[in-house]
Motif scaffolding. Structure first.
Motif, short mmCIF file in Angstrom:
data_model
loop_
_atom_site.label_atom_id
_atom_site.label_comp_id
_atom_site.label_asym_id
_atom_site.label_seq_id
_atom_site.Cartn_x
_atom_site.Cartn_y
_atom_site.Cartn_z
N LEU A 130 0.83 -1.20 0.00
CA LEU A 130 0.00 0.00 0.00
C LEU A 130 0.86 1.25 0.00
O LEU A 130 0.61 2.19 -0.76
CB LEU A 130 -0.92 -0.02 1.22
CG LEU A 130 -1.87 1.18 1.37
CD1 LEU A 130 -2.77 1.31 0.15
CD2 LEU A 130 -2.70 1.03 2.65
N ARG A 131 1.90 1.26 0.81
CA ARG A 131 2.78 2.42 0.87
C ARG A 131 3.50 2.63 -0.47
O ARG A 131 3.67 3.77 -0.91
CB ARG A 131 3.78 2.25 2.00
CG ARG A 131 3.17 2.41 3.40
CD ARG A 131 4.17 2.02 4.49
NE ARG A 131 3.59 2.16 5.82
CZ ARG A 131 3.79 3.22 6.62
NH1 ARG A 131 4.55 4.23 6.20
NH2 ARG A 131 3.25 3.28 7.81
N THR A 132 3.90 1.54 -1.11
CA THR A 132 4.56 1.65 -2.41
C THR A 132 3.61 2.23 -3.45
O THR A 132 3.99 3.11 -4.24
CB THR A 132 5.06 0.27 -2.87
OG1 THR A 132 6.04 -0.21 -1.95
CG2 THR A 132 5.68 0.36 -4.26
N GLY A 135 3.16 5.84 -2.89
CA GLY A 135 4.35 6.57 -3.29
C GLY A 135 4.37 6.83 -4.78
O GLY A 135 4.80 7.90 -5.23
N LEU A 136 3.90 5.85 -5.58
CA LEU A 136 3.83 6.03 -7.03
C LEU A 136 2.81 7.10 -7.40
O LEU A 136 3.04 7.89 -8.32
CB LEU A 136 3.47 4.71 -7.71
CG LEU A 136 4.55 3.63 -7.72
CD1 LEU A 136 3.98 2.33 -8.29
CD2 LEU A 136 5.75 4.08 -8.54
N LEU A 137 1.71 7.12 -6.69
CA LEU A 137 0.67 8.10 -6.98
C LEU A 137 1.10 9.50 -6.58
O LEU A 137 0.79 10.48 -7.26
CB LEU A 137 -0.62 7.73 -6.24
CG LEU A 137 -1.42 6.54 -6.76
CD1 LEU A 137 -2.52 6.18 -5.78
CD2 LEU A 137 -2.00 6.84 -8.13
N GLY A 186 -1.48 14.20 -16.24
CA GLY A 186 -0.12 14.66 -16.02
C GLY A 186 0.83 13.87 -16.91
O GLY A 186 0.72 12.65 -17.00
N ARG A 187 1.74 14.55 -17.57
CA ARG A 187 2.63 13.87 -18.52
C ARG A 187 3.49 12.80 -17.84
O ARG A 187 3.86 11.81 -18.48
CB ARG A 187 3.54 14.89 -19.21
CG ARG A 187 2.81 15.85 -20.13
CD ARG A 187 3.76 16.76 -20.89
NE ARG A 187 3.02 17.64 -21.78
CZ ARG A 187 2.57 18.84 -21.43
NH1 ARG A 187 2.82 19.30 -20.19
NH2 ARG A 187 1.90 19.59 -22.28
N GLU A 188 3.80 12.99 -16.56
CA GLU A 188 4.65 12.03 -15.86
C GLU A 188 3.84 11.10 -14.94
O GLU A 188 4.42 10.43 -14.08
CB GLU A 188 5.71 12.78 -15.03
CG GLU A 188 6.76 13.49 -15.86
CD GLU A 188 6.28 14.81 -16.43
OE1 GLU A 188 5.70 15.61 -15.67
OE2 GLU A 188 6.47 15.05 -17.64
N ASP A 189 2.55 11.04 -15.13
CA ASP A 189 1.70 10.17 -14.30
C ASP A 189 1.97 8.72 -14.68
O ASP A 189 1.68 8.30 -15.81
CB ASP A 189 0.23 10.53 -14.52
CG ASP A 189 -0.70 9.82 -13.54
OD1 ASP A 189 -0.27 8.83 -12.91
OD2 ASP A 189 -1.86 10.26 -13.41
N ARG A 190 2.49 7.95 -13.74
CA ARG A 190 2.81 6.54 -14.03
C ARG A 190 1.63 5.61 -13.79
O ARG A 190 1.71 4.42 -14.10
CB ARG A 190 4.00 6.10 -13.16
CG ARG A 190 5.32 6.75 -13.56
CD ARG A 190 6.45 6.34 -12.64
NE ARG A 190 6.36 6.98 -11.33
CZ ARG A 190 7.20 6.73 -10.33
NH1 ARG A 190 8.17 5.83 -10.48
NH2 ARG A 190 7.07 7.37 -9.17
N CYS A 191 0.55 6.13 -13.22
CA CYS A 191 -0.61 5.31 -12.92
C CYS A 191 -1.76 5.51 -13.91
O CYS A 191 -2.58 4.61 -14.10
CB CYS A 191 -1.09 5.60 -11.50
SG CYS A 191 0.15 5.23 -10.24
N ALA A 192 -1.84 6.69 -14.51
CA ALA A 192 -2.86 6.97 -15.53
C ALA A 192 -2.13 7.61 -16.71
O ALA A 192 -2.14 8.83 -16.89
CB ALA A 192 -3.94 7.89 -14.99
N HIS A 217 0.60 12.41 -11.11
CA HIS A 217 -0.82 12.13 -10.83
C HIS A 217 -1.50 13.34 -10.19
O HIS A 217 -2.68 13.61 -10.47
CB HIS A 217 -0.90 10.92 -9.90
CG HIS A 217 -2.24 10.27 -9.86
ND1 HIS A 217 -2.75 9.53 -10.92
CD2 HIS A 217 -3.19 10.22 -8.89
CE1 HIS A 217 -3.95 9.07 -10.60
NE2 HIS A 217 -4.24 9.47 -9.38
N PHE A 218 -0.79 14.06 -9.36
CA PHE A 218 -1.33 15.26 -8.71
C PHE A 218 -0.61 16.51 -9.22
O PHE A 218 -0.13 17.33 -8.45
CB PHE A 218 -1.21 15.14 -7.19
CG PHE A 218 -2.14 14.13 -6.59
CD1 PHE A 218 -3.45 14.45 -6.26
CD2 PHE A 218 -1.71 12.83 -6.36
CE1 PHE A 218 -4.30 13.52 -5.70
CE2 PHE A 218 -2.55 11.88 -5.81
CZ PHE A 218 -3.86 12.22 -5.48
#
Length: 248
Positions: A130-132, A135-137, A186-192, A217-218
């Motif tokens: 969950l913490r990982t 952290g990605l978000l 976001g251009r660097e969003d690794r989740c979306a 992401h934010f």
């Protein structure tokens, strides 16, 4: 014209583990003629004492019941991350029930609906997992990770919301929404990933485009100005188009 009526009523739905607080400066930064309503899911923000809802459809129904009396003038919906899928589900229900549809829907940091069934039964993440993931978000204050008491308060809230996100599946074969829609990434969003958000074009009859911004992401957390200016332009254009159709 009644000058007391807002030109547009905008409902904003927050992300997983969040509340209206991240968006609290938005009403003052958007046009004075708009009535901006910041929603909280039960168990979040001003509604901390209410039971949390771990299902996207049930949450959409709950929020829709709350705002339905206020759909009496032009309005729009915007949601970020979890809020985007909830805003989408709310819009689907509005259309299916024959309620006045929004003039515009904004979806941020959430990939387009995928009707594929889940690969396996949902499994609760471990504390480390969950913490990982958080952290990605990004977006979670370091103080929450570092303080055991704060983490103990936050942990059940974010688990509820991530379960909602991970178990949500849209209705297969749903028709494109008869609502103008913009997607934000976001251009660097690794989740979306922005490349995966272009799929929203298939879920609306009027796709206004994918709007990308520097950051992850934010991307708007430190400076929401660029996002808010784009929201204002797109929602205003959608409102003008809806007015033109109504008057034609």
């Amino acid at each position: 014209m009644d000058s007391t009526r807002p030109a547009l009523r905008l409902f904003v739905m927050h992300h997983a583990g969040g509340s209206h607080l991240l968006y609290r400066t938005w009403p003052a930064a958007l046009p004075d003629a708009w009535d901006v309503r910041l929603l909280d899911a039960p168990g979040h923000g001003l509604l901390l004492d209410q039971p949390r809802i771990p299902d996207a459809g049930r949450l959409a129904d709950h929020l829709l019941r709350g705002i339905e009396p206020d759909l009496d003038r032009p309005y729009a919906l915007f949601g970020h991350s979890m809020g985007a899928l909830v805003a989408y589900e709310m819009t689907r229900r509005i259309v299916d029930r024959g309620l006045p549809p929004p003039v515009w829907l904004g979806v941020s940091a959430r990939t387009a609906p995928d009707p594929a069934p889940p690969a396996e039964t949902y499994r609760e993440p471990s504390d480390a997992e969950l913490r990982t993931r958080l952290g990605l978000l990004g977006g979670t204050p370091d103080a929450i990770f570092a303080d055991p008491e704060l983490w103990a308060l936050f942990d059940p809230v974010i688990r509820n919301d991530l379960r909602l996100v991970d178990t949500w599946r849209p209705v297969p074969g749903a028709a494109p929404l008869p609502v103008a829609l913009s997607a934000f990434a976001g251009r660097e969003d690794r989740c979306a990933l922005p490349s995966r958000m272009t799929g929203w074009a298939e879920h609306t009859e009027r796709f206004l485009g994918l709007r990308t911004f520097d950051g992850g992401h934010f991307h708007f957390q430190d400076d929401p100005g660029p996002l808010l200016r784009r929201i204002e332009r797109d929602a205003t254009a959608a409102l003008a188009a809806a007015d033109a159709v109504r008057l034609s």
